[in-house]
Design an enzyme around this catalytic site. Structure first.
Site, PDB file in Angstrom:
ATOM      1  N   GLY A 192      44.690 -22.183  87.894  1.00 40.44           N
ATOM      2  CA  GLY A 192      44.734 -22.050  86.439  1.00 40.44           C
ATOM      3  C   GLY A 192      44.948 -23.311  85.628  1.00 40.44           C
ATOM      4  O   GLY A 192      44.985 -23.249  84.393  1.00 40.44           O
ATOM      5  N   TRP A 242      43.044 -26.054  84.919  1.00 42.42           N
ATOM      6  CA  TRP A 242      41.981 -26.476  83.987  1.00 42.42           C
ATOM      7  C   TRP A 242      41.922 -25.512  82.799  1.00 42.42           C
ATOM      8  O   TRP A 242      41.751 -25.944  81.660  1.00 42.42           O
ATOM      9  CB  TRP A 242      40.619 -26.510  84.704  1.00 42.42           C
ATOM     10  CG  TRP A 242      40.373 -27.746  85.505  1.00 42.42           C
ATOM     11  CD1 TRP A 242      41.308 -28.543  86.114  1.00 42.42           C
ATOM     12  CD2 TRP A 242      39.095 -28.337  85.799  1.00 42.42           C
ATOM     13  NE1 TRP A 242      40.694 -29.581  86.763  1.00 42.42           N
ATOM     14  CE2 TRP A 242      39.342 -29.472  86.599  1.00 42.42           C
ATOM     15  CE3 TRP A 242      37.780 -28.007  85.495  1.00 42.42           C
ATOM     16  CZ2 TRP A 242      38.304 -30.293  87.072  1.00 42.42           C
ATOM     17  CZ3 TRP A 242      36.750 -28.813  85.963  1.00 42.42           C
ATOM     18  CH2 TRP A 242      37.014 -29.950  86.742  1.00 42.42           C
ATOM     19  N   ASP A 268      37.306 -16.673  88.954  1.00 39.03           N
ATOM     20  CA  ASP A 268      37.551 -17.115  90.347  1.00 39.03           C
ATOM     21  C   ASP A 268      37.520 -15.893  91.259  1.00 39.03           C
ATOM     22  O   ASP A 268      37.788 -14.775  90.816  1.00 39.03           O
ATOM     23  CB  ASP A 268      38.917 -17.814  90.462  1.00 39.03           C
ATOM     24  CG  ASP A 268      38.976 -18.775  91.649  1.00 39.03           C
ATOM     25  OD1 ASP A 268      39.016 -20.008  91.412  1.00 39.03           O
ATOM     26  OD2 ASP A 268      38.954 -18.312  92.815  1.00 39.03           O
ATOM     27  N   ASP A 277      33.076 -13.213  91.772  1.00 41.71           N
ATOM     28  CA  ASP A 277      32.314 -14.233  92.485  1.00 41.71           C
ATOM     29  C   ASP A 277      31.247 -14.774  91.527  1.00 41.71           C
ATOM     30  O   ASP A 277      30.567 -13.977  90.872  1.00 41.71           O
ATOM     31  CB  ASP A 277      31.648 -13.562  93.703  1.00 41.71           C
ATOM     32  CG  ASP A 277      31.079 -14.572  94.670  1.00 41.71           C
ATOM     33  OD1 ASP A 277      30.436 -15.540  94.207  1.00 41.71           O
ATOM     34  OD2 ASP A 277      31.273 -14.397  95.881  1.00 41.71           O
ATOM     35  N   ASP A 329      35.329 -26.516  88.668  1.00 43.54           N
ATOM     36  CA  ASP A 329      36.040 -27.265  89.703  1.00 43.54           C
ATOM     37  C   ASP A 329      35.868 -26.519  91.026  1.00 43.54           C
ATOM     38  O   ASP A 329      36.656 -26.692  91.949  1.00 43.54           O
ATOM     39  CB  ASP A 329      37.526 -27.346  89.297  1.00 43.54           C
ATOM     40  CG  ASP A 329      38.325 -28.351  90.107  1.00 43.54           C
ATOM     41  OD1 ASP A 329      37.730 -29.301  90.642  1.00 43.54           O
ATOM     42  OD2 ASP A 329      39.565 -28.178  90.205  1.00 43.54           O
ATOM     43  N   LYS A 368      32.549 -30.446  89.410  1.00 45.04           N
ATOM     44  CA  LYS A 368      32.887 -31.213  90.627  1.00 45.04           C
ATOM     45  C   LYS A 368      31.817 -30.990  91.690  1.00 45.04           C
ATOM     46  O   LYS A 368      31.330 -29.880  91.860  1.00 45.04           O
ATOM     47  CB  LYS A 368      34.233 -30.718  91.163  1.00 45.04           C
ATOM     48  CG  LYS A 368      34.600 -31.331  92.513  1.00 45.04           C
ATOM     49  CD  LYS A 368      36.015 -31.065  92.881  1.00 45.04           C
ATOM     50  CE  LYS A 368      36.221 -29.682  93.452  1.00 45.04           C
ATOM     51  NZ  LYS A 368      37.643 -29.422  93.714  1.00 45.04           N
TER      52      LYS A 368
HETATM   53  C1  LIG Z   1      40.018 -26.720  93.560  1.00 47.48           C
HETATM   54  S1  LIG Z   1      40.173 -25.031  93.179  1.00 47.48           S
HETATM   55  C2  LIG Z   1      40.182 -25.020  91.423  1.00 47.48           C
HETATM   56  C3  LIG Z   1      41.454 -25.550  90.803  1.00 47.48           C
HETATM   57  C4  LIG Z   1      41.513 -25.270  89.303  1.00 47.48           C
HETATM   58  N1  LIG Z   1      40.504 -26.036  88.590  1.00 47.48           N
HETATM   59  C5  LIG Z   1      42.847 -25.669  88.720  1.00 47.48           C
HETATM   60  O1  LIG Z   1      42.941 -26.746  88.138  1.00 47.48           O
HETATM   61  O2  LIG Z   1      43.803 -24.887  88.839  1.00 47.48           O
HETATM   62  C6  LIG Z   1      38.591 -24.401  93.570  1.00 47.48           C
HETATM   63  C7  LIG Z   1      38.423 -22.915  93.315  1.00 47.48           C
HETATM   64  O3  LIG Z   1      37.036 -22.538  93.466  1.00 47.48           O
HETATM   65  C8  LIG Z   1      37.044 -21.167  93.786  1.00 47.48           C
HETATM   66  N2  LIG Z   1      35.737 -20.684  94.262  1.00 47.48           N
HETATM   67  C9  LIG Z   1      35.077 -21.054  95.384  1.00 47.48           C
HETATM   68  N3  LIG Z   1      33.947 -20.343  95.531  1.00 47.48           N
HETATM   69  C10 LIG Z   1      33.873 -19.500  94.453  1.00 47.48           C
HETATM   70  C11 LIG Z   1      32.933 -18.506  94.043  1.00 47.48           C
HETATM   71  N4  LIG Z   1      31.852 -18.220  94.775  1.00 47.48           N
HETATM   72  N5  LIG Z   1      33.175 -17.823  92.897  1.00 47.48           N
HETATM   73  C12 LIG Z   1      34.292 -18.092  92.152  1.00 47.48           C
HETATM   74  N6  LIG Z   1      35.213 -19.026  92.502  1.00 47.48           N
HETATM   75  C13 LIG Z   1      35.014 -19.725  93.639  1.00 47.48           C
HETATM   76  C14 LIG Z   1      38.143 -21.072  94.843  1.00 47.48           C
HETATM   77  O4  LIG Z   1      38.589 -19.744  95.000  1.00 47.48           O
HETATM   78  C15 LIG Z   1      39.201 -22.028  94.290  1.00 47.48           C
HETATM   79  O5  LIG Z   1      40.215 -21.337  93.604  1.00 47.48           O
END
Ligand SMILES: C[S@@+](CC[C@H](N)C(=O)[O-])C[C@H]1O[C@@H](n2cnc3c(N)ncnc32)[C@H](O)[C@@H]1O
Length: 206
Positions: free
Chosen positions: A49, A51, A69, A90, A113, A153
């Site tokens: 959370g 960002w 997410d 998703d 991200d 990213k």
């Molecule tokens: C590095 S974390 C994000 C951190 C967030 N930006 C923060 O600052 O709190 C990456 C996120 O991408 C999500 N993610 C990966 N594949 C996904 C998908 N297909 N759909 C939605 N979210 C996805 C993961 O569940 C993870 O929580």
């Protein structure tokens, strides 16, 4: 724990952000100011959370953030921040596009991200990350307003230059960044596209 890792970890704790990744958005925002008051922001891969919270603070209480997410996220919105809607979905699901369109008339900024669960295999991780970021770009094409911004990213690798080329026709300006808070040894980089160019005036149907 490495020195700079320790620094950003403690800074995030002190400033009430759930993850140190917030500074990878903050640095880009301080330089390029693409988040503005009263905007609607879509945050893909929002968990835990940070960002979304940072965007909500920056755009202020007249703005709106939608965080998406596959992991459930629910943090109360602090005072004077934009309202945050957390969606546990998703990004590949078509229902997500339908739901976003039903509830909101497009977005001014899309931030992503998203990261795959890493395997340690550089090529596979790069390809999974590219698939996610291409989906983010596709959603930008469907949901961003004219002149909107896109900040995402990507794990670098051999097909990264091709992704940057795919972004170029869609934005007036595209740049690649490596924020200071991103570990030197990490292959992640960030792409910022500003001045989104919608080819047709209307947001296309899903
Ligand atoms: C590095 S974390 C994000 C951190 C967030 N930006 C923060 O600052 O709190 C990456 C996120 O991408 C999500 N993610 C990966 N594949 C996904 C998908 N297909 N759909 C939605 N979210 C996805 C993961 O569940 C993870 O929580």
């Amino acid at each position: 724990m490495r020195k700079e890792q320790d620094y950003y970890f403690h800074k995030a704790k002190k400033e009430n952000y759930p993850a140190r990744s917030v500074y990878k958005l903050e640095e880009a925002q301080k330089k390029h100011k693409f988040l503005k008051q009263k905007q609607r922001v879509l945050d893909l891969g929002c968990h835990p959370g940070s960002w979304s919270l940072y965007a909500a603070k920056t755009i202020g209480s007249a703005g709106l953030v939608v965080g998406v997410d596959i992991q459930y996220t629910d943090i109360p919105t602090p005072k004077d921040h934009a309202e945050i809607h957390w969606l546990c979905q998703d990004v590949y699901s078509d229902e997500l596009i339908i739901e976003l369109r039903k509830q909101w008339p497009g977005f001014h900024v899309l931030i992503s991200d998203m990261a795959p669960a890493t395997t340690g295999n550089r090529f596979a991780d790069h390809q999974h990350s590219l698939r996610l970021v291409r989906r983010a770009l596709e959603l930008a094409g469907l949901l961003l307003h004219e002149n909107g911004s896109f900040y995402c990213k990507v794990f670098q690798g051999e097909d990264f230059p091709a992704f940057v080329q795919e972004c170029k026709p869609l934005f007036a300006d595209v740049r690649v960044m490596k924020p200071q808070s991103s570990r030197t040894e990490s292959r992640e980089v960030f792409v910022l596209g500003t001045g989104f160019k919608r080819l047709s005036k209307k947001i296309p149907a899903a």
